[in-house]
Design a protein around this motif. Structure first.
Motif, PDB file in Angstrom:
ATOM      1  N   ILE A  74       9.828  13.728  53.230  1.00  0.00           N
ATOM      2  CA  ILE A  74       8.380  13.739  53.500  1.00  0.00           C
ATOM      3  C   ILE A  74       7.986  12.430  54.168  1.00  0.00           C
ATOM      4  O   ILE A  74       7.213  12.409  55.126  1.00  0.00           O
ATOM      5  N   GLY A  75       8.525  11.333  53.636  1.00  0.00           N
ATOM      6  CA  GLY A  75       8.100  10.004  54.078  1.00  0.00           C
ATOM      7  C   GLY A  75       8.203   9.799  55.580  1.00  0.00           C
ATOM      8  O   GLY A  75       7.303   9.203  56.186  1.00  0.00           O
ATOM      9  N   GLN A  76       9.284  10.276  56.197  1.00  0.00           N
ATOM     10  CA  GLN A  76       9.463  10.006  57.639  1.00  0.00           C
ATOM     11  C   GLN A  76       8.415  10.702  58.508  1.00  0.00           C
ATOM     12  O   GLN A  76       7.730  10.038  59.296  1.00  0.00           O
ATOM     13  N   PRO A  77       8.269  12.044  58.396  1.00  0.00           N
ATOM     14  CA  PRO A  77       7.210  12.647  59.228  1.00  0.00           C
ATOM     15  C   PRO A  77       5.817  12.189  58.819  1.00  0.00           C
ATOM     16  O   PRO A  77       4.927  12.071  59.674  1.00  0.00           O
ATOM     17  N   LEU A  78       5.627  11.878  57.549  1.00  0.00           N
ATOM     18  CA  LEU A  78       4.319  11.362  57.098  1.00  0.00           C
ATOM     19  C   LEU A  78       4.030  10.014  57.759  1.00  0.00           C
ATOM     20  O   LEU A  78       2.922   9.755  58.238  1.00  0.00           O
ATOM     21  N   SER A  79       5.044   9.151  57.808  1.00  0.00           N
ATOM     22  CA  SER A  79       4.878   7.842  58.445  1.00  0.00           C
ATOM     23  C   SER A  79       4.562   8.024  59.930  1.00  0.00           C
ATOM     24  O   SER A  79       3.690   7.340  60.485  1.00  0.00           O
ATOM     25  N   MET A  80       5.268   8.945  60.561  1.00  0.00           N
ATOM     26  CA  MET A  80       5.037   9.178  61.986  1.00  0.00           C
ATOM     27  C   MET A  80       3.584   9.651  62.229  1.00  0.00           C
ATOM     28  O   MET A  80       2.893   9.152  63.116  1.00  0.00           O
ATOM     29  N   LEU A  90      -2.997  -0.861  59.993  1.00  0.00           N
ATOM     30  CA  LEU A  90      -1.753  -1.470  59.511  1.00  0.00           C
ATOM     31  C   LEU A  90      -1.039  -0.471  58.608  1.00  0.00           C
ATOM     32  O   LEU A  90      -1.630   0.067  57.668  1.00  0.00           O
ATOM     33  N   LEU A  91       0.232  -0.216  58.921  1.00  0.00           N
ATOM     34  CA  LEU A  91       0.999   0.780  58.173  1.00  0.00           C
ATOM     35  C   LEU A  91       2.212   0.107  57.555  1.00  0.00           C
ATOM     36  O   LEU A  91       3.089  -0.379  58.277  1.00  0.00           O
ATOM     37  N   HIS A  92       2.257   0.054  56.230  1.00  0.00           N
ATOM     38  CA  HIS A  92       3.392  -0.542  55.526  1.00  0.00           C
ATOM     39  C   HIS A  92       4.323   0.561  55.031  1.00  0.00           C
ATOM     40  O   HIS A  92       3.888   1.452  54.282  1.00  0.00           O
ATOM     41  N   LEU A  93       5.582   0.505  55.436  1.00  0.00           N
ATOM     42  CA  LEU A  93       6.559   1.523  55.051  1.00  0.00           C
ATOM     43  C   LEU A  93       7.517   0.918  54.038  1.00  0.00           C
ATOM     44  O   LEU A  93       8.266  -0.004  54.351  1.00  0.00           O
ATOM     45  N   TYR A  94       7.503   1.462  52.813  1.00  0.00           N
ATOM     46  CA  TYR A  94       8.345   0.924  51.743  1.00  0.00           C
ATOM     47  C   TYR A  94       9.285   2.012  51.235  1.00  0.00           C
ATOM     48  O   TYR A  94       8.888   3.176  51.062  1.00  0.00           O
ATOM     49  N   ASP A  95      10.537   1.622  50.992  1.00  0.00           N
ATOM     50  CA  ASP A  95      11.500   2.535  50.364  1.00  0.00           C
ATOM     51  C   ASP A  95      12.603   1.679  49.760  1.00  0.00           C
ATOM     52  O   ASP A  95      12.704   0.479  50.055  1.00  0.00           O
TER      53      ASP A  95
END
Ligand code: NAI
Ligand code: OAA
Length: 374
Positions: A74-80, A90-95
């Protein structure tokens, strides 16, 4: 070997090109590529963007959004999709894995949001500090034969830890919880926030938007309508019979035969399982979920901006029933949830469904609360 920054690299290329020795040129460019690659790797591990060469500090108008579990299905298409949202500055991507690659990839999109990547628990606090909206799709998905509750043992702890980070670093943020079982993870989040003294029930929302998206799609199919013109409220929770579509309240107003009602209710309640079985062990809904999560996050951001009449269904702290949490229509505003709407008139089959939904929900809510308070 000297690490080449952007300025160094272009200067070297200009100097080498001036010599015009094709063999030497090729060799030098190869070395430069390796240096630039090493340099990028280092920078992605820390933040995704090297601040020394980046004038954009995320101070542009717009909201600051963190996605926890950003490298997942989910995270990848959601981030896109969030990178494409003009309300995000500002978009912070954490994993805990793979954020450098996802961050590098998404940061090349020519949309205005600045993207930064954060990897592992030691970077969680930096990922969360200053955020307006935190979206949590971190955790394991179902395999065929599992219920959402079977994910509890792993996902409960993940959500608890991440919410402790939210309480510490951005306690005023709106929190969207996607991780399953939502019927338990939202109560866990509430308990974490209570324990830290930061609980604001207006800011905690379990994402049930996919149930609404499915209901609109399946109902539109049956009625031969454009799904964009259909709006079906789905209340209760987000597992099995706790998912209760209110077909009697859909827009545009339509009536259904009892056979159509039974088919639609069952298909909406089992939409997640339908995808889990079709993926045959490769996970659960990711693409439709990312779409639904972005639709919901966009509604939260429009609410924060002060737009009027932003109304969506979500699983929230509630007094609509005797249960402490329930999904129903909520109005979103500058403080998160501004108003929770009552269920409205139900027909006979919906009244029966409501009792079944409440029974299912009560146990899941209690399980989440006792996990977080023990
Ligand atoms: N609310 C809803 O309507 C829906 C919820 N879900 C749920 O969303 C969750 C994620 O699903 P997928 O993305 O398909 O799973 P996935 O396994 O593809 O991705 C999960 C991501 O979470 C990361 N992760 C694990 N522990 C973490 C931690 N402590 N901190 C940060 N990140 C962590 C993993 O590294 C991975 O990248 C599952 O629990 C699933 O059941 C899925 C579909 C719909
Ligand atoms: O079914 C699952 O496990 C994932 C989910 O919540 C959904 O697709 O609605």
């Amino acid at each position: 070997m000297k690490q080449h920054g952007g300025g160094d690299v272009s200067q070297r290329i200009a100097t080498i090109s001036a010599h015009l020795n094709p063999h030497k040129l090729q060799f030098e460019l190869c070395i430069l590529n390796i240096c630039a690659y090493n340099h990028n790797l280092k920078m992605e591990r820390s933040s995704g963007l090297e601040s020394a060469i980046c004038r954009a500090k995320g101070g542009a108008p717009g909201f600051r959004v963190a996605i926890l579990g950003a490298a997942g299905g989910i995270g990848q298409p959601l981030s896109m999709l969030m990178k494409m949202n003009p309300l995000v500055s500002l978009l912070h991507l954490y994993d805990v894995a793979n954020t450098p690659g996802v961050t590098s990839d998404i940061s090349h999109m020519d949309t205005s949001a600045v993207v930064r990547g954060f990897l592992g628990p030691q970077q969680l606090e930096n990922a969360l500090t200053g955020m307006d909206l935190v979206i949590i799709p971190a955790g394991v998905p179902r395999k065929p034969g599992m219920t959402r509750d079977d994910l509890f043992n792993i996902n409960a702890g993940i959500v608890k830890t991440l919410c402790e980070g939210v309480a510490k670093c951005c306690s005023k943020a709106i929190v969207n919880i996607i991780s399953n079982p939502v019927n338990s993870t939202v109560p866990i989040a509430a308990e974490v926030f209570k324990k830290s003294g930061t609980y604001d029930p207006r800011r905690l929302l379990g994402v049930t938007m996919l149930d609404v998206v499915r209901a609109n799609t399946f109902v539109a199919e049956v009625l031969g309508l454009d799904p964009r013109e259909v709006d079906v409220p789905v209340v209760g929770g987000h597992a099995g019979v706790s998912i209760l579509p209110l077909l009697s309240q859909m827009k545009p107003t339509c009536s259904f035969t009892s056979e159509e009602t039974a088919y639609l209710t069952s298909r909406i309640q089992n939409g997640g399982t339908e995808v889990v079985e079709a993926k045959a062990g490769a996970g659960s809904a990711t693409l439709s979920m990312a779409y639904a999560a972005v639709k919901f996050a966009d509604a939260c951001l429009r609410g924060l901006r002060g737009d009027a009449n932003v109304i969506e269904c979500a699983f929230v702290p509630s007094t609509v029933t005797e249960l402490p949490f329930f999904a129903s229509k909520v109005r979103l505003g500058r403080n998160g949830i501004e108003e929770i709407y009552p269920l409205g008139p139900l027909n006979e089959s919906e009244r029966v469904g409501l009792e079944m939904a409440k029974k299912e929900l009560a146990g899941s809510i209690e399980k989440g609360v006792s996990f977080a308070t023990k």
